[in-house]
Design a protein around this motif. Structure first.
Motif, short mmCIF file in Angstrom:
data_model
loop_
_atom_site.label_atom_id
_atom_site.label_comp_id
_atom_site.label_asym_id
_atom_site.label_seq_id
_atom_site.Cartn_x
_atom_site.Cartn_y
_atom_site.Cartn_z
N CYS A 2 59.86 55.58 47.62
CA CYS A 2 58.98 55.63 46.87
C CYS A 2 57.40 54.91 47.30
O CYS A 2 56.13 55.26 46.56
N GLY A 3 57.68 54.50 48.86
CA GLY A 3 56.92 53.96 49.33
C GLY A 3 55.45 52.28 48.88
O GLY A 3 55.35 51.87 49.37
N LYS A 4 56.99 52.16 48.10
CA LYS A 4 56.84 50.77 47.31
C LYS A 4 56.08 49.56 48.53
O LYS A 4 55.58 48.97 48.20
N CYS A 5 57.56 49.36 49.57
CA CYS A 5 57.88 48.87 50.54
C CYS A 5 56.22 48.86 51.85
O CYS A 5 55.94 47.60 51.69
N VAL A 6 56.20 50.37 51.15
CA VAL A 6 54.94 50.45 52.42
C VAL A 6 53.73 50.01 52.48
O VAL A 6 52.68 49.14 52.97
N SER A 7 53.24 49.98 50.67
CA SER A 7 52.12 49.54 50.23
C SER A 7 51.52 48.20 49.83
O SER A 7 50.48 47.34 50.26
N ALA A 8 52.98 47.64 50.42
CA ALA A 8 53.16 45.70 49.89
C ALA A 8 52.89 44.97 51.23
O ALA A 8 53.17 44.41 51.59
N CYS A 9 53.60 46.30 52.23
CA CYS A 9 53.95 45.01 54.02
C CYS A 9 52.23 45.00 54.14
O CYS A 9 51.24 45.69 54.39
N PRO A 10 51.50 43.49 54.47
CA PRO A 10 50.51 43.11 54.62
C PRO A 10 50.48 42.88 56.50
O PRO A 10 49.39 43.19 57.04
N ILE A 11 51.18 43.46 57.25
CA ILE A 11 51.22 44.10 58.26
C ILE A 11 51.48 45.77 58.75
O ILE A 11 50.84 46.63 59.64
N GLY A 12 51.24 46.33 57.70
CA GLY A 12 50.86 47.68 58.36
C GLY A 12 52.66 48.57 58.32
O GLY A 12 52.41 49.27 58.98
N LEU A 13 54.11 47.96 58.64
CA LEU A 13 54.67 48.47 58.74
C LEU A 13 56.03 49.48 58.13
O LEU A 13 54.92 49.89 56.72
N LEU A 14 56.29 49.75 58.15
CA LEU A 14 56.96 51.07 57.53
C LEU A 14 58.35 50.47 57.26
O LEU A 14 59.42 50.76 57.93
N PRO A 15 58.55 50.01 56.23
CA PRO A 15 59.50 48.98 56.05
C PRO A 15 61.21 50.17 55.60
O PRO A 15 62.02 49.93 56.14
N THR A 16 60.76 51.32 54.72
CA THR A 16 61.48 52.45 54.27
C THR A 16 62.20 52.74 55.28
O THR A 16 63.44 53.09 55.74
N LYS A 17 61.55 53.02 56.86
CA LYS A 17 61.77 54.29 58.01
C LYS A 17 62.65 53.04 58.86
O LYS A 17 63.74 53.03 59.00
N MET A 18 62.17 51.72 58.87
CA MET A 18 63.39 50.72 60.08
C MET A 18 64.38 50.27 58.77
O MET A 18 65.64 50.45 60.21
N PHE A 19 64.12 51.04 57.77
CA PHE A 19 65.74 49.89 56.99
C PHE A 19 66.59 51.53 57.61
O PHE A 19 68.36 51.08 57.63
N ALA A 20 66.28 52.40 57.53
CA ALA A 20 66.74 53.59 57.55
C ALA A 20 67.52 53.60 59.18
O ALA A 20 68.71 53.83 59.29
N LEU A 21 66.91 53.52 60.18
CA LEU A 21 66.68 53.90 61.33
C LEU A 21 67.96 52.18 61.55
O LEU A 21 69.14 52.38 62.47
N ILE A 22 67.98 50.95 60.85
CA ILE A 22 68.65 50.06 61.31
C ILE A 22 70.25 50.18 60.87
O ILE A 22 70.93 49.79 61.51
N THR A 23 70.12 50.39 59.94
CA THR A 23 70.99 50.91 59.08
C THR A 23 72.23 52.39 59.67
O THR A 23 73.78 51.88 59.48
N ASN A 24 71.70 52.58 60.00
CA ASN A 24 72.34 54.08 61.35
C ASN A 24 72.50 53.66 62.85
O ASN A 24 72.58 53.85 63.54
N GLY A 25 72.31 52.52 63.04
CA GLY A 25 73.09 51.76 64.13
C GLY A 25 71.43 52.13 65.40
O GLY A 25 71.98 51.62 66.30
N LYS A 26 70.15 52.62 64.72
CA LYS A 26 68.98 52.89 65.65
C LYS A 26 68.43 51.39 65.80
O LYS A 26 67.05 52.07 65.78
N TYR A 27 68.58 50.40 66.43
CA TYR A 27 67.88 49.36 67.09
C TYR A 27 66.20 49.93 67.48
O TYR A 27 66.18 49.80 67.25
N GLU A 28 66.84 50.75 68.82
CA GLU A 28 66.19 51.04 69.95
C GLU A 28 64.86 51.56 68.56
O GLU A 28 63.22 51.60 69.31
N GLU A 29 65.54 52.58 68.51
CA GLU A 29 64.12 53.21 67.26
C GLU A 29 63.35 52.33 66.65
O GLU A 29 62.49 52.98 66.59
N ALA A 30 63.87 51.47 65.78
CA ALA A 30 63.02 50.89 64.86
C ALA A 30 62.60 49.92 65.69
O ALA A 30 60.82 49.67 65.63
N MET A 31 62.91 49.44 66.86
CA MET A 31 61.62 48.18 67.08
C MET A 31 60.71 48.90 68.25
O MET A 31 59.69 48.60 67.81
#
Length: 436
Positions: free
Chosen positions: A370-399
């Protein structure tokens, strides 16, 4: 005193719940019979315990030595005897050594003589702040002497005093501004002496008009007209340094940089008060104001208590529970830490203890994109994408998506209709990403 535009990117508006304790004057907790003094009450390396079981200690005596550049000394909050040294688990999950002090029935007060700090040099003031173990009391617990030491070639455009206190329920700084305005302003002037700012601005959110009015009156009374008060619109997490600098100076702090990189130094109201007591009276950071609040506590209050006071002592002082809480939280509900042990001691960063009901038993679903997390982030990050990467073990890509810029403020989780554990995932991602 015009209301400024707040920071523009992201942010949320949770119910502030401050009315439970905002009208409660600061009271003094009776000295507990036993204090548990952790050696890790600050950001960075834990202090090294200097005392042994059986040693007599005195109020304000150093009992823990800072063990690194980012570390802080620890002092005894009371006269008494060390009866044990043990490992403790703090509310934030940190495990560290702690000294257990059996306190004397009568306590001394060695910090009653006012000193002339105006005659002290910048180096002497910074040394005093370091020696008295002063750290940020707003929650970050960064050593104050390090923050106030301005490197050669750097200039401070603005000393910003953080009176925002945007976390729901917490009213400790609010009460300090109302009840200790002269001491707060003197602490600000001490900070100004060592940082030499071009301007001094106190940022206060508009839900604290009484505090803003009292501070402004005291500024006029003391003829400190170079200090200005800025009333800000309410928005969480405006108390974060990056958002506060944006709200007041309209300057963006770049990724991986500090406020000083845009000419700002940010000091919390409670920290300024602690600096005043350290430099003017020689008092270490051995006590602090804590807000006791939540729907489950009988008598919400703001209380000044010694470091190492156990949560059980606060519960007893506040009259016990009206009903059993679902959650106990050290700090605010957005960035605080849930814990379960009432014997947990408070630390230099404990600005609140909350006892709340958590009736919302939401069921987690898959990400709705839905993108609500993206709109709410005060730093302008992509929480939904970072979450997907982390839950799939792709920590370097999230970094690579600037995960380390995440302040763990909780705006994303607050806004998420799928009720995903976003903040917990980002904490895990940071730890595992750094190990790669």
């Amino acid at each position: 005193m015009p209301i400024l535009s707040t920071f523009k990117k992201g942010g949320i508006h949770p119910r502030d719940m401050k009315s439970l304790s905002s009208g409660c004057k600061i009271s003094v907790l009776p000295m507990p019979n036993e204090l548990v003094i952790p050696m890790s009450m600050h950001l960075g390396a834990p202090a090294s315990l200097l005392k042994n079981v059986g040693d007599r200690v005195f109020r304000g005596e150093k009992i823990g030595q800072a063990s690194g550049f980012i570390s802080a000394d620890v002092h005894s909050p009371a006269d008494g005897v060390i009866t044990a040294v043990k490992k403790v688990v703090l509310a934030n999950g940190v495990v560290c050594d702690a000294a257990v002090i059996q306190t004397d029935s009568e306590q001394s007060n060695p910090f009653s003589v006012l000193r002339d700090w105006n005659s002290m040099s910048k180096e002497q003031i910074l040394s005093e702040i370091k020696d008295k173990g002063i750290v940020g009391t707003g929650g970050a617990t960064f050593p104050a002497n390090v923050k106030l030491s301005i490197p050669e070639g750097k200039n401070v455009d603005a000393l910003i005093i953080n009176g925002v206190e945007c976390e729901p329920y917490i009213t400790a700084d609010h009460r300090i501004m109302i009840e200790k305005p002269s001491e707060v302003l003197e602490g600000i002037m001490i900070c100004a002496k060592v940082t030499s700012p071009r301007q001094i601005i106190i940022g206060i959110e508009e839900n604290k008009p009484d505090a803003a009015e009292i501070i402004e009156k005291k500024i006029a009374e003391l003829n400190l007209h170079h200090i200005r008060v800025r009333l800000l619109k309410m928005k969480y997490p405006q108390g974060d340094e990056k958002q506060l600098v944006k709200a007041i100076l309209d300057k963006e702090i770049p990724s991986g940089k500090l406020p000083l990189d845009v000419g700002a130094v940010v000091v919390n109201i409670g920290t300024a008060w602690s600096i005043f007591k350290a430099v003017a009276y020689g008092q270490p950071l051995i006590e602090r104001v804590v807000t006791i609040s939540g729907e489950c506590i009988k008598n919400p209050c703001n209380v000044i208590a010694p470091m190492g006071t156990k949560v059980s002592d606060f519960i007893e002082y506040a009259g016990g529970f009206k009903e059993e809480p679902d959650k106990m939280i050290a700090g605010g509900p957005m960035m605080g830490f849930s814990f379960f042990n009432e014997e947990t001691p408070i630390t230099k960063g404990t600005n609140g203890l909350l006892f709340i009901k958590d009736k919302k038993n939401y069921e987690k679903t898959a990400c709705l994109s839905c993108g609500k997390c993206v709109s709410a982030c005060p730093i302008g990050l992509l929480p939904t994408k970072m979450f997907a990467l982390i839950t799939n073990g792709k920590y370097e890509e999230a970094m690579k998506l600037n995960l380390m810029d995440c302040k763990e403020c909780g705006c994303c989780a607050f806004s998420c209709p799928a009720h995903l554990d976003l903040v917990q995932a980002f904490k895990t991602g940071k730890k595992l990403g750094r190990k790669k």
